[in-house]
Design a protein around this motif. Structure first.
Motif, short mmCIF file in Angstrom:
data_model
loop_
_atom_site.label_atom_id
_atom_site.label_comp_id
_atom_site.label_asym_id
_atom_site.label_seq_id
_atom_site.Cartn_x
_atom_site.Cartn_y
_atom_site.Cartn_z
N ASP B 2 0.06 10.28 12.94
CA ASP B 2 0.23 11.64 13.42
C ASP B 2 -0.81 12.57 12.78
OD1 ASP B 2 1.03 14.10 14.13
OD2 ASP B 2 3.14 13.83 13.57
N LEU B 5 0.37 15.86 11.10
CA LEU B 5 0.95 15.67 9.77
C LEU B 5 -0.15 15.56 8.73
CD1 LEU B 5 3.20 15.09 7.77
CD2 LEU B 5 3.15 12.71 8.48
N ALA B 8 -1.49 18.92 8.03
CA ALA B 8 -0.58 19.71 7.21
C ALA B 8 -0.67 19.29 5.75
CB ALA B 8 0.85 19.55 7.73
N GLN B 9 -0.75 17.98 5.53
CA GLN B 9 -0.83 17.48 4.16
C GLN B 9 -2.18 17.82 3.54
OE1 GLN B 9 2.15 17.18 3.45
NE2 GLN B 9 2.48 15.08 2.82
N ASN B 12 -1.84 21.28 2.36
CA ASN B 12 -0.98 21.23 1.19
C ASN B 12 -1.75 20.76 -0.05
OD1 ASN B 12 1.52 21.35 -0.15
ND2 ASN B 12 1.73 19.12 0.07
N ARG B 133 0.40 30.04 11.39
CA ARG B 133 0.41 28.80 12.16
C ARG B 133 -1.03 28.45 12.52
NH1 ARG B 133 5.56 27.43 13.49
NH2 ARG B 133 6.98 29.11 12.87
N SER B 136 -0.64 23.04 15.06
CA SER B 136 0.78 22.73 14.95
C SER B 136 1.27 22.88 13.50
CB SER B 136 1.03 21.30 15.41
OG SER B 136 0.32 20.44 14.55
N ALA B 137 0.31 23.11 12.57
CA ALA B 137 0.71 23.16 11.17
C ALA B 137 1.17 24.56 10.79
CB ALA B 137 -0.46 22.74 10.29
N VAL B 138 2.11 24.62 9.84
CA VAL B 138 2.49 25.92 9.30
C VAL B 138 2.05 25.99 7.84
CG1 VAL B 138 4.46 26.48 10.73
CG2 VAL B 138 4.77 25.02 8.76
N PRO B 140 2.71 28.68 4.61
CA PRO B 140 3.28 29.93 4.15
C PRO B 140 2.16 30.89 3.73
CG PRO B 140 4.47 28.10 3.19
CD PRO B 140 3.28 27.52 3.91
N SER B 254 -1.45 14.44 -2.02
CA SER B 254 -0.75 14.96 -0.86
C SER B 254 -0.86 14.01 0.34
CB SER B 254 -1.33 16.33 -0.52
OG SER B 254 -0.57 16.93 0.47
N ILE B 257 0.95 10.54 -0.04
CA ILE B 257 2.39 10.52 0.23
C ILE B 257 2.70 10.10 1.67
CG2 ILE B 257 4.31 12.12 0.58
CD1 ILE B 257 3.66 13.36 -2.07
N VAL B 258 1.77 10.42 2.59
CA VAL B 258 1.99 10.05 4.00
C VAL B 258 2.03 8.54 4.16
CG1 VAL B 258 1.09 10.22 6.34
CG2 VAL B 258 0.84 12.14 4.76
N TRP B 260 2.11 6.18 1.54
CA TRP B 260 2.89 5.44 0.54
C TRP B 260 3.68 6.48 -0.24
CZ3 TRP B 260 0.57 2.63 -4.31
CH2 TRP B 260 1.58 1.88 -4.91
N GLU B 262 5.95 6.87 -2.43
CA GLU B 262 6.15 6.91 -3.88
C GLU B 262 4.85 6.79 -4.64
OE1 GLU B 262 7.66 4.72 -1.94
OE2 GLU B 262 9.77 5.35 -1.88
N SER C 57 5.25 18.41 0.45
CA SER C 57 4.86 17.21 1.18
C SER C 57 6.02 16.63 1.97
CB SER C 57 4.38 16.13 0.21
OG SER C 57 3.33 16.62 -0.56
N ASN C 60 6.60 18.70 5.04
CA ASN C 60 5.63 18.36 6.10
C ASN C 60 6.03 17.08 6.81
OD1 ASN C 60 3.83 20.51 6.04
ND2 ASN C 60 2.62 19.62 4.37
N ARG C 63 8.92 17.83 9.11
CA ARG C 63 8.52 18.54 10.32
C ARG C 63 7.89 17.60 11.33
NH1 ARG C 63 4.41 21.94 11.14
NH2 ARG C 63 5.15 23.31 12.77
N SER C 88 10.39 29.02 3.08
CA SER C 88 9.05 29.60 3.00
C SER C 88 8.11 28.93 3.99
CB SER C 88 8.51 29.52 1.57
OG SER C 88 8.00 28.23 1.33
#
Lengths: 356, 286, 250
Positions: B2, B5, B8-9, B12, B133, B136-138, B140, B254, B257-258, B260, B262, C57, C60, C63, C88
């Motif tokens: 995706d 996603l 977004a990461q 982040n 926005r 598709s990502a948000v 803050p 960041s 995490i998508v 793997w 952990e 994370s 995300n 979502r 937030s």
């Protein structure tokens, strides 16, 4: 780092003995001094085990023995070899998890599981030594730090094997019988820990006075000189890490036997740092220092925690003090005081004689 | 996979990288200039975060906190340097690590005494509520603010180091403290101000991070592990090196995490070990 | 979360964020079972460790799975932090937020109505519960301390009362006798009829479904949520996986 005269002196002796040791093979003409060391430490270990058994309940005595063993493992690196390792928690955890997995998942006998733990600790220590000794100084220390973090996150990531944040429970208790007396869990664990402790105290003390021990001390005091006289510094460091791993993992296994479970705490960087603190607090250059450190740390954390939950602050202050001034730790303080007292007495005697 | 996603990461990762930068900057500055390993750096972040929570949360002074807290933490840093750390400069790295670790323990316990052991958090100021926005990502609004603020702080720091008289003295003292002293630089004072500057950036990292995440007494230790990794990966010479390494570590964590969940942190420490092993590292010469 | 499923059956796709240890795992298993029963889908889960404070994370990830509900299966400070971060990120506008375990008035007061509005929560106690015993308790507590009792106060009160009742029934203070006297004890708790199950000593009491109010709807500063429903859903001891009482340490 150790710029005072006595240390430089010791380094000189260390180098001479190390070279001599290597030169004559394995010190065929072993001076009686080493036999005396072994005997003295055997008496010390038995005395310590007995004193702890009399003075404190096994619920305190066993952790003290466990952390003494771990601190002895740490002393070998820090005090003898001058190697600061943040990975002692990982080695402790290697022993603890190996013991748990062998008994709970593998159904091994405790003795076999102990051997598995020691093997895991040795391998882990050798690995850590190989990686960290690739770089000298701070980068080497940072490598042990990275490996320690990796160990923690691996336990967490492979939760199907390690139980993740839950850990693993159900380590069978090993019950001993002394003649007709059946010992309960607490006493049995104390006896097992005491045997391992004695073995480790004597081995470590003997090791300190072996050619390997002197070579390590020489590495601590001046790495370049050791390399210059033809010793393989990296090999020495790796060996030290491997032995330290074996000792620390034994402590980890004993701890697991005592708790009958293992949790992620065992492998944490915090455990490693606790071991370091015990070692430094007591004095990292002697076996007695490790035991003294473990006694103070465990009793403080047990008794003081009841009255004052912020007791780690005292540990912090103690660490700061030992960094600023008390480099020899508590044991160093005691030996210094003893030396001062003797001098003072001698001076007094002299004065009296002059007076009369 | 995706893509939204991943995007977004990615955003982040940039945001958390910014906080790492502010923390790692001080760590590498103190190491680079004073040749000093400061294990108490994470506790300066912690003090900053809790002071920020108190000022922004209880008193509602978020904007004043951004200015006042770094000054306070800088002052605390200066006091610590004068009382304790200068006694450790000559002691060698092992004792520096031990002493500052002891200091970190004392600070963490003090924080627990003052603020209690539980997770605390604080809301972003009203002006910075809401989300942007992007596709598709948000994101803050507050996080965008953190990126912008860190950029600005980075520029100010660059100016201080590269263009100011203090920066010149600082680099001279780092090069050779004896020679600088001979030329009339007050080296102990330069060291003290350097430490204060590093402490202040750790403090502002705490203030900025607090509204994005909860803060516990353990937060300092946790983030300092990462900051060490950043310093090792980025090296000590340039602000831009530390900045890029911070972004890299934030992104690795960041995005890791998508794939793997952990394993994000594992990747960071593997990276750290690899950098140490494969490069002739500047840390080695220090 | 059973009541929420009954209340809003149109919520079909659920995503969970769970603390990675026994308590979180237990909640997750129970949630999956409930969802399967109600014909809803569990579209994904993120685990986090006990000391995690940075949830962006996971949010995300959540979502990206495009769920109707994001259910937080953590507790205490971590549920506070993760809920705030979810707000937030603007998730309230996109989906329904739910928190399985809220720890009572103190936590909700700290979160405030701006965060709580429209969020569903499970809770062990709330001071507006409509039973006569609770009204007495709340009035007495306010009279004594001048504030509204939270979950901790209520649990302390109930616990102490239960021990006293046990001592009275057993006619002695011997722990064993008190335990035995309380096995199968049924009583009127603050939240309604409750029972201590004899088999495994599980307390069977009502658990509440709460929803956060907007600031404008609040009657006073403690009126943070409305109680939507209250009821019991407990597994039998064998379903819960504990067939016999095993005292600790054996």
């Amino acid at each position: 780092m150790y710029k005072d005269a006595s240390a430089r002196n010791e380094s000189g002796t260390a180098l001479t003995v190390a070279t001599k040791g290597i030169a004559v093979g394995h010190l065929r003409d072993r001076p009686p001094r080493e036999q005396r060391t072994v005997l003295r430490h055997l008496v010390f270990a038995i005395g310590a085990v007995g004193a702890l058994a009399v003075a404190l309940p096994p619920s305190l005595g066993t952790p003290i023995l466990v952390f003494s063993m771990a601190a002895i493992g740490c002393n070998l690196l820090l005090g003898t070899g001058g190697l600061l390792s943040f990975g002692q928690g990982a080695l402790f955890g290697a022993g603890a998890y190996a013991f748990t997995l062998a008994t709970v998942r593998g159904g091994s006998e405790p003795l076999v599981a102990l051997l598995v733990s020691v093997a895991a600790g040795t391998a882990g220590g050798a690995f850590m030594g190989t990686i960290s000794s690739a770089r000298r100084g701070i980068p080497g220390v940072m490598l042990t730090f990275a490996l320690a973090q990796l160990a923690v996150f691996s336990v967490y990531a492979f939760r199907r094997i390690t139980g993740g944040e839950d850990g693993i429970r159900g380590v069978p208790s090993t019950l001993l019988a002394l003649g007709p007396f059946q010992l309960n869990h607490a006493l049995s664990t104390y006896v097992v820990s005491a045997l391992l402790f004695t073995l480790i105290v004597v081995t470590a003390a003997r090791l300190n006075e072996s050619p390997l021990g002197y070579a390590l001390k020489a590495v601590r005091d001046n790495e370049d000189r050791v390399a210059a006289i033809g010793l393989h510094v990296r090999q020495l460091k790796i060996t030290a890490f491997a032995i330290s791993g074996a000792i620390t993992a034994t402590a980890g296994a004993a701890h697991t036997l005592y708790l009958q479970s293992v949790s992620i705490d065992a492998v944490s960087v915090g455990t490693g740092i606790a071991i370091l603190m015990i070692s430094i607090l007591g004095g990292s250059r002697s076996v007695a220092g490790a035991v003294l450190g473990a006694v103070v740390f465990t009793v403080l954390s047990d008794r003081l925690a009841l009255v004052w939950s912020r007791w780690p602050m005292l540990l912090g202050i103690a660490l700061i003090l030992s960094a600023i001034g008390l480099r020899g730790g508590l044991w160093g303080l005691i030996t210094d005081l003893r030396a001062w007292f003797r001098l003072r007495m001698a001076a007094l005697r002299h004065e009296t004689r002059v007076g009369t | 996979m995706d893509l939204s996603l991943l995007f977004a990461q990615f955003l982040n990762g940039i945001v958390i990288g910014m906080v790492y930068f502010l923390l790692a900057f001080g760590l590498s500055l103190i190491f680079g200039v004073q040749n000093f390993v400061n294990f108490a750096h994470g506790s300066l972040f912690l003090i900053g975060a809790y002071l920020g929570i108190t000022m922004a949360g209880r008193l509602g002074w978020f904007w004043p906190a951004i200015v006042i807290v770094p000054l306070l933490v800088g002052g605390i840093g200066m006091a610590i340097e004068w009382l304790l750390l200068r006694r450790l400069y000559a002691a060698g790295h092992i004792y520096q690590i031990l002493g500052t670790y002891g200091l970190a323990l004392v600070i963490v316990e003090t924080v627990i005494l003052v603020w209690g052991p539980f997770t605390q958090s604080v809301d972003a100021p009203d002006l910075l509520r809401g989300v942007f926005r992007i596709g598709s990502a948000v994101v803050p609004v507050y996080r965008v603010f953190v990126v912008a603020a860190t950029g600005l702080i980075g520029l100010i720091l660059w100016f201080i180091i590269q263009r100011s008289r203090f920066g010149l003295q600082l680099k001279a003292s780092a090069e050779s403290s004896e020679m600088s002293a001979a030329l009339g630089v007050n080296v102990p004072s330069v060291f003290r101000r350097t430490f204060a500057l590093g402490a202040a950036t750790a403090g502002i990292a705490g203030v900025l991070a607090a509204p994005m995440q909860g803060v516990t007494p353990g937060s300092g230790d946790e983030i300092m592990g990462i900051a060490f990794a950043v310093v090792v990966i980025g090296g000590l010479t340039t602000i831009s090196g530390v900045f890029l390494a911070s972004l890299a570590v934030g992104l690795v964590q960041s995005i890791g995490i998508v794939f793997w969940p952990e394993g994000g942190s594992i990747l960071v420490y593997v990276l750290m070990a690899l950098v140490l092993l494969t490069t002739r590292h500047e840390l080695a010469s220090a | 979360m059973g009541p929420l499923l009954k209340l809003k059956p149109e919520l079909k796709r659920w995503y969970t964020i769970t603390t990675d240890y026994v308590f979180g795992e237990g909640l997750l298993t129970a949630t999956k079972d409930l969802l399967a029963e109600a014909g809803a889908t569990h579209v994904g889960n993120s685990y986090h460790s006990l000391d995690e404070t940075q949830f962006s994370s996971y949010l995300n990830n959540a979502r990206a799975a495009n769920p109707d509900v994001l259910l937080l299966l953590n507790f205490g400070g971590q549920s506070t932090t993760s809920l705030k971060q979810a707000i937030s990120f603007g998730l309230r506008d996109e989906l329904t937020l739910a928190m399985a375990v809220s720890s009572g008035l103190e936590q909700l007061r700290a979160l405030g109505p701006e965060v709580l509005e429209g969020v569903y929560m499970g809770g062990a106690y709330w001071h507006t519960v409509d039973t006569s015993r609770n009204k007495e308790f709340v009035d007495a507590f306010r009279g004594e301390y001048g504030r509204t009792p939270g979950t901790l106060a209520a649990q302390g009160y109930e616990g102490a009362r239960m021990i006293l009742e046990g001592v009275a029934r057993a006619g002695s203070q011997d722990p064993e006798a008190v335990i035995e006297a309380l096995e199968g004890y049924t009583y009127d708790a603050l939240t309604g009829p409750s029972e201590i199950r004899a088999d495994d000593h599980q307390l069977l009491k009502d658990y509440l479904l709460l929803r956060g109010k907007a600031r404008a709807e609040m009657a006073d500063e403690d009126d943070l949520v409305e109680v939507l429903s209250s009821g019991q859903s407990y597994k039998s001891p064998s379903e819960a996986g504990c067939d016999a009482l095993v005292p600790l340490g054996e």
